[in-house]
Write an enzyme that holds these catalytic residues in place. Structure first.
Site, PDB file in Angstrom:
ATOM      1  N   HIS A 153      13.103  -2.369  -0.678  1.00 47.11           N
ATOM      2  CA  HIS A 153      12.098  -1.873  -1.994  1.00 47.11           C
ATOM      3  C   HIS A 153      13.004  -0.788  -2.767  1.00 47.11           C
ATOM      4  O   HIS A 153      13.736   0.115  -1.864  1.00 47.11           O
ATOM      5  CB  HIS A 153      10.829  -1.133  -1.437  1.00 47.11           C
ATOM      6  CG  HIS A 153       9.935  -1.150  -2.771  1.00 47.11           C
ATOM      7  ND1 HIS A 153       9.797   0.213  -3.173  1.00 47.11           N
ATOM      8  CD2 HIS A 153       8.843  -1.762  -3.133  1.00 47.11           C
ATOM      9  CE1 HIS A 153       8.933   0.248  -4.049  1.00 47.11           C
ATOM     10  NE2 HIS A 153       8.346  -0.843  -4.068  1.00 47.11           N
TER      11      HIS A 153
ATOM     12  N   TRP B 276       0.839  -1.345  -0.035  1.00 52.28           N
ATOM     13  CA  TRP B 276       0.002   0.060  -0.052  1.00 52.28           C
ATOM     14  C   TRP B 276       0.827   1.269   0.013  1.00 52.28           C
ATOM     15  O   TRP B 276       0.376   2.268  -0.224  1.00 52.28           O
ATOM     16  CB  TRP B 276      -0.965   0.086   1.216  1.00 52.28           C
ATOM     17  CG  TRP B 276      -2.086  -1.012   1.314  1.00 52.28           C
ATOM     18  CD1 TRP B 276      -2.341  -2.019   0.175  1.00 52.28           C
ATOM     19  CD2 TRP B 276      -3.014  -1.326   2.143  1.00 52.28           C
ATOM     20  NE1 TRP B 276      -3.438  -2.513   0.384  1.00 52.28           N
ATOM     21  CE2 TRP B 276      -4.059  -2.260   1.632  1.00 52.28           C
ATOM     22  CE3 TRP B 276      -3.251  -0.649   3.370  1.00 52.28           C
ATOM     23  CZ2 TRP B 276      -5.081  -2.576   2.278  1.00 52.28           C
ATOM     24  CZ3 TRP B 276      -4.379  -0.825   4.149  1.00 52.28           C
ATOM     25  CH2 TRP B 276      -5.358  -1.966   3.458  1.00 52.28           C
TER      26      TRP B 276
ATOM     27  N   GLU C 209      12.056  -6.691  -9.293  1.00 51.05           N
ATOM     28  CA  GLU C 209      11.149  -5.389  -9.512  1.00 51.05           C
ATOM     29  C   GLU C 209      12.129  -4.504 -10.276  1.00 51.05           C
ATOM     30  O   GLU C 209      13.017  -3.677  -9.476  1.00 51.05           O
ATOM     31  CB  GLU C 209      10.695  -4.646  -8.144  1.00 51.05           C
ATOM     32  CG  GLU C 209       9.664  -5.306  -7.362  1.00 51.05           C
ATOM     33  CD  GLU C 209       8.782  -4.463  -6.680  1.00 51.05           C
ATOM     34  OE1 GLU C 209       7.737  -4.509  -6.861  1.00 51.05           O
ATOM     35  OE2 GLU C 209       9.368  -3.754  -5.591  1.00 51.05           O
TER      36      GLU C 209
HETATM   37  P1  PGA Z   1       3.200  -0.690  -8.745  1.00 47.23           P
HETATM   38  O1  PGA Z   1       4.268  -0.719  -7.651  1.00 47.23           O
HETATM   39  O2  PGA Z   1       2.614  -2.099  -8.783  1.00 47.23           O
HETATM   40  O3  PGA Z   1       2.585   0.501  -8.450  1.00 47.23           O
HETATM   41  O4  PGA Z   1       4.207  -0.335  -9.951  1.00 47.23           O
HETATM   42  C1  PGA Z   1       4.926  -1.872  -7.256  1.00 47.23           C
HETATM   43  C2  PGA Z   1       5.821  -1.738  -6.191  1.00 47.23           C
HETATM   44  O5  PGA Z   1       6.693  -0.788  -6.101  1.00 47.23           O
HETATM   45  O6  PGA Z   1       6.176  -2.503  -5.162  1.00 47.23           O
END
Ligand code: PGA
Length: 258
Positions: A97, A11, A165
């Site tokens: 992250h 979130w 990611e």
């Molecule tokens: P997003 O975010 O799905 O809004 O691209 C993913 C994340 O940053 O973990």
């Protein structure tokens, strides 16, 4: 054997009030059949952890945090320790992250946070990924994984999930088409590479068993591209699309479980 996919709802710094947070959470909890089939880990801001865990009931949903202190306790103003997280009812912590890396979190600090998560008996969701398209992703992934996992024992690896990611694919595709997100070819190859690094650092069983998730503009329109029976990913880390209950539930419904 049926695979139980993992979907993380990150979130970020939303929603603005605890009432909205509870409403969003309760809307997700309504879908009991989906919760049984898919492991959902809701990661709200710290302040909502206790509230959500008190309202979780017997539902098969986990609560996680988006950060953890690299320190165990003491005079560290503003920090939140692993034991506090655990006692508030969370079981998972996102670590590394890219939005935190962009605020100055180094691989060394991420390694310390991983150690704190392990000491507190939490599950760590370690986020890794290159910043720009075309960057030497393999070198970056290898470095990030080695440093983050340097203090994680073989036995503790059962409490580690990896989220690939690519930073450039995060928060794109706001038009809801997912057009600016990653391609499956690019992403799948990285999942396979991550498992190769895990095999080198640990062994082939850890490489196979550690869940590897995809994150970066995942939404209902493109979830099936990244999470399907032929994909090397075990689920997804979802940011923006997890803030709208209708969109998030639609995303979950589009995951085909054999
Ligand atoms: P997003 O975010 O799905 O809004 O691209 C993913 C994340 O940053 O973990």
């Amino acid at each position: 054997m049926t695979k139980r996919y993992t979907i993380i709802a990150n979130w970020k710094m939303n929603p603005g009030t605890k009432q909205e947070a509870l409403r969003l959470f309760k809307n997700v909890l309504k879908e009991k059949a989906l919760l049984r089939k898919i492991h959902i880990i809701v990661c709200p801001p710290f302040l909502y952890i206790s509230l959500l865990s008190l309202n979780k009931g017997k539902n098969m949903v986990s609560i996680g945090v988006q950060n953890i202190s690299r320190l165990a306790e003491g005079p560290h103003t503003g920090e939140v320790s692993g034991s506090m997280i655990k006692s508030a009812g969370a079981t998972h912590a996102i670590i590394g992250h890219s939005e935190r890396r962009a605020m100055g979190e180094t691989d060394e600090v991420i390694g310390e946070k991983m150690r704190q998560a392990m000491k507190s008996n939490l599950y760590a969701i370690l986020a890794v990924g290159e910043s720009e398209p075309g960057e030497d992703a393999h070198r970056i992934l290898e470095e990030e994984l080695k440093k983050a996992l340097s203090g994680v024992s073989l036995a503790d690896m059962k409490r580690v999930l990896i989220a690939y990611e690519p930073r450039w694919a995060i928060s794109k595709g706001k038009d809801d088409t997912g057009a600016n997100s990653d391609t499956p070819e690019h992403a799948f190859e990285k999942a396979i590479f991550i498992r190769r690094i895990l095999a080198n650092l640990y062994n082939s069983s850890i490489a196979q068993k550690t869940p590897v998730l995809y994150g970066g503009s995942v939404r209902s329109k493109n979830i099936s591209v990244f999470v399907n029976a032929d994909s090397p990913f075990d689920g997804a880390l979802v940011g923006g699309a997890s803030l709208d209950a209708r969109e998030f539930l639609e995303l979950l419904r589009r995951i085909h479980i054999k």
